[in-house]
Scaffold this active site. Structure first.
Site, PDB file in Angstrom:
ATOM      1  N   LYS A  29       0.583  -1.260  -0.265  1.00  0.00           N
ATOM      2  CA  LYS A  29      -0.374   0.397   0.004  1.00  0.00           C
ATOM      3  C   LYS A  29       0.956   0.956  -0.111  1.00  0.00           C
ATOM      4  O   LYS A  29       1.971   1.218   0.882  1.00  0.00           O
ATOM      5  CB  LYS A  29      -0.741   0.015   1.180  1.00  0.00           C
ATOM      6  N   ARG A  83     -10.667  -1.584   7.358  1.00  0.00           N
ATOM      7  CA  ARG A  83      -9.299  -2.446   8.115  1.00  0.00           C
ATOM      8  C   ARG A  83      -8.908  -2.050   9.223  1.00  0.00           C
ATOM      9  O   ARG A  83      -8.808  -2.805  10.028  1.00  0.00           O
ATOM     10  CB  ARG A  83      -8.041  -2.921   6.887  1.00  0.00           C
TER      11      ARG A  83
HETATM   12  P1  NAD Z   1      -8.347  13.806  10.210  1.00  0.00           P
HETATM   13  O1  NAD Z   1      -7.314  14.340   9.892  1.00  0.00           O
HETATM   14  O2  NAD Z   1      -9.837  13.126   9.677  1.00  0.00           O
HETATM   15  O3  NAD Z   1      -9.178  13.803  12.363  1.00  0.00           O
HETATM   16  C1  NAD Z   1      -7.787  14.124  13.281  1.00  0.00           C
HETATM   17  C2  NAD Z   1      -8.312  14.087  14.792  1.00  0.00           C
HETATM   18  O4  NAD Z   1      -7.297  14.372  15.194  1.00  0.00           O
HETATM   19  C3  NAD Z   1      -9.360  14.615  14.609  1.00  0.00           C
HETATM   20  O5  NAD Z   1      -9.793  14.568  15.471  1.00  0.00           O
HETATM   21  C4  NAD Z   1      -9.077  15.433  15.767  1.00  0.00           C
HETATM   22  O6  NAD Z   1      -9.418  16.380  15.927  1.00  0.00           O
HETATM   23  C5  NAD Z   1      -7.511  14.963  16.318  1.00  0.00           C
HETATM   24  N1  NAD Z   1      -6.416  15.702  17.025  1.00  0.00           N
HETATM   25  C6  NAD Z   1      -5.609  16.715  15.637  1.00  0.00           C
HETATM   26  N2  NAD Z   1      -4.732  17.019  16.394  1.00  0.00           N
HETATM   27  C7  NAD Z   1      -4.990  16.801  17.758  1.00  0.00           C
HETATM   28  C8  NAD Z   1      -4.398  17.148  19.235  1.00  0.00           C
HETATM   29  N3  NAD Z   1      -3.639  17.935  18.805  1.00  0.00           N
HETATM   30  N4  NAD Z   1      -4.485  16.653  19.915  1.00  0.00           N
HETATM   31  C9  NAD Z   1      -4.842  15.726  20.518  1.00  0.00           C
HETATM   32  N5  NAD Z   1      -6.578  15.562  18.891  1.00  0.00           N
HETATM   33  C10 NAD Z   1      -6.262  15.861  17.488  1.00  0.00           C
HETATM   34  O7  NAD Z   1      -7.238  11.896  10.218  1.00  0.00           O
HETATM   35  P2  NAD Z   1      -8.500  11.004  10.160  1.00  0.00           P
HETATM   36  O8  NAD Z   1      -8.222  10.070   8.989  1.00  0.00           O
HETATM   37  O9  NAD Z   1      -9.321  10.363  11.856  1.00  0.00           O
HETATM   38  O10 NAD Z   1      -7.147   9.732  11.097  1.00  0.00           O
HETATM   39  C11 NAD Z   1      -7.007   9.309  12.423  1.00  0.00           C
HETATM   40  C12 NAD Z   1      -5.280   9.104  13.097  1.00  0.00           C
HETATM   41  O11 NAD Z   1      -5.604   7.905  12.664  1.00  0.00           O
HETATM   42  C13 NAD Z   1      -3.958   9.621  12.294  1.00  0.00           C
HETATM   43  O12 NAD Z   1      -3.181   9.913  13.318  1.00  0.00           O
HETATM   44  C14 NAD Z   1      -3.636   8.864  11.276  1.00  0.00           C
HETATM   45  O13 NAD Z   1      -2.945   8.759  10.692  1.00  0.00           O
HETATM   46  C15 NAD Z   1      -4.456   7.692  11.605  1.00  0.00           C
HETATM   47  N6  NAD Z   1      -5.024   6.024  10.737  1.00  0.00           N
HETATM   48  C16 NAD Z   1      -4.309   4.909  11.380  1.00  0.00           C
HETATM   49  C17 NAD Z   1      -4.372   4.028  11.489  1.00  0.00           C
HETATM   50  C18 NAD Z   1      -3.959   2.662  11.551  1.00  0.00           C
HETATM   51  O14 NAD Z   1      -3.914   1.809  10.855  1.00  0.00           O
HETATM   52  N7  NAD Z   1      -3.422   2.864  12.794  1.00  0.00           N
HETATM   53  C19 NAD Z   1      -5.268   4.031   9.582  1.00  0.00           C
HETATM   54  C20 NAD Z   1      -5.724   5.316   9.166  1.00  0.00           C
HETATM   55  C21 NAD Z   1      -5.433   5.826  10.450  1.00  0.00           C
END
Ligand code: NAD
Length: 319
Positions: free
Chosen positions: A66, A109
């Site tokens: 990916k 996923r």
């Molecule tokens: P998004 O940009 O749509 O939302 C971001 C979220 O983080 C919002 O709720 C925002 O308020 C919050 N946020 C940002 N800065 C912050 C801070 N300093 N303190 C507290 N909250 C804060 O992002 P998303 O697509 O919902 O993804 C969220 C996270 O999940 C990202 O870090 C992304 O990389 C991660 N992610 C992880 C996986 C995995 O497999 N583990 C998969 C997809 C996304």
């Protein structure tokens, strides 16, 4: 090679499909039949992250990668911040098999992995679900969690409280009451999902009651953190891939501080196969460090390809 554009994915893969695929994928990893390759993840500046997650699933016959990342400026352009594409190859010949839009698949996923951890590790009688974060992934997390426990209500916290309206709407769709709360009230939850892109801990030990299961899903890069290191160190920690947990996952901080040994982190697949018993008592705090592995992406992309071929969907290209 079959090309499956993003717009086709919603009709091809359900949350149930993703859950089954991730369960099988984690079991294959625990049995040594599938392995993830080292992650490449680079900062592009201005908060943009780009990289590659790849692997080989010998049991499932999948090889692929990916490519994608996180582009925080996208929301202002009317696009989601996460953008990715999955490429599948024939493991025998290396010939390309498919290119699959990866955005919805990533959300499915990721939520499936958290739900699997809740299914395996949360107390059976969990009634209150807490969600920390309200971005794009959070709604998928709420829907997936609600499939594996009979929650009575949902409580949510987000740095910008206005965004919680979206989660409240999803909860309403599921028939669940929703309340926006300060972090201190997360003690009411028996299951907490964290899904933010925060660079510093939001959730502290004082916010979490004994017996809670935490699914920490937002930290997938060095330098991100959602949960205080002492909370991680005091929990029984499970993960998708230990090598990722200690470097780019939520456990990176507790490990760097010398408060958690990598050897004490348990692959969730070992609980799926029965090699590890999972939760050991009603008062134990269990924590799933979901870093997101390439094999998850291959597993759900393979479901999309199989179904599309059966239905004659997608675009065949000679390569
Ligand atoms: P998004 O940009 O749509 O939302 C971001 C979220 O983080 C919002 O709720 C925002 O308020 C919050 N946020 C940002 N800065 C912050 C801070 N300093 N303190 C507290 N909250 C804060 O992002 P998303 O697509 O919902 O993804 C969220 C996270 O999940 C990202 O870090 C992304 O990389 C991660 N992610 C992880 C996986 C995995 O497999 N583990 C998969 C997809 C996304």
């Amino acid at each position: 090679m079959l090309i499956l554009p993003e717009a086709l994915i919603a009709d091809l893969v359900t949350a149930e499909d993703a859950f089954s695929a991730i369960r099988a994928c984690f079991a294959a990893m625990a049995q040594g039949a599938a392995r993830n390759f080292p992650v490449v993840r680079e900062a592009l500046g201005e908060g943009r992250q780009y990289g590659f997650k790849s692997g080989l699933d010998t049991a499932g016959g999948q090889l692929g990668v990916k490519a994608g990342g996180y582009f925080p400026g996208n929301a202002a352009r009317g696009m989601i911040n996460h953008q990715s594409s999955v490429f599948l190859f024939d493991p025998e010949t290396g010939r390309p098999r498919a290119m699959v839009g990866g955005n919805l698949l990533t959300a499915l996923r990721t939520a499936a992995a958290a739900a699997l951890s809740i299914d395996l590790l949360a107390v059976p009688e969990a009634r209150v679900l807490g969600i920390v974060g309200a971005g794009h992934q959070a709604a998928f997390q709420l829907r997936a969690a609600a499939r594996v426990r009979r929650f009575d209500r949902v409580i949510g916290w987000n740095r910008s409280p206005a965004r919680l309206a979206g989660l409240a709407a999803v909860a309403a769709d599921l028939g669940l009451p929703f309340e926006a709360v300060p972090l201190a009230r997360m003690v009411e939850a028996q299951v907490i999902v964290t899904i933010t892109s925060s660079p510093a801990a939001s959730l502290l030990a004082a916010h979490v009651a004994p017996g809670t299961h935490l699914a920490c899903m937002g930290t997938d890069t060095a330098g991100k953190q959602e949960v205080a290191a002492d909370l991680v160190a005091g929990a029984s920690v499970f993960t998708d891939e230990v090598a990722q947990s200690v470097t780019i996952g939520e456990a990176q901080h507790a490990v760097a501080a010398g408060r958690l040994e990598p050897a004490d982190i348990v692959p969730l697949g070992a609980v799926v196969t029965g090699a590890h018993p999972g939760r050991r008592g009603a008062g134990e705090i269990t924590l799933y460090d979901g870093t997101g592995v390439g094999l998850q992406d291959l597993a759900v992309a393979a479901v999309a390809v199989e179904r599309a071929r059966a239905r004659g969907q997608g675009i065949e290209v000679a390569v």
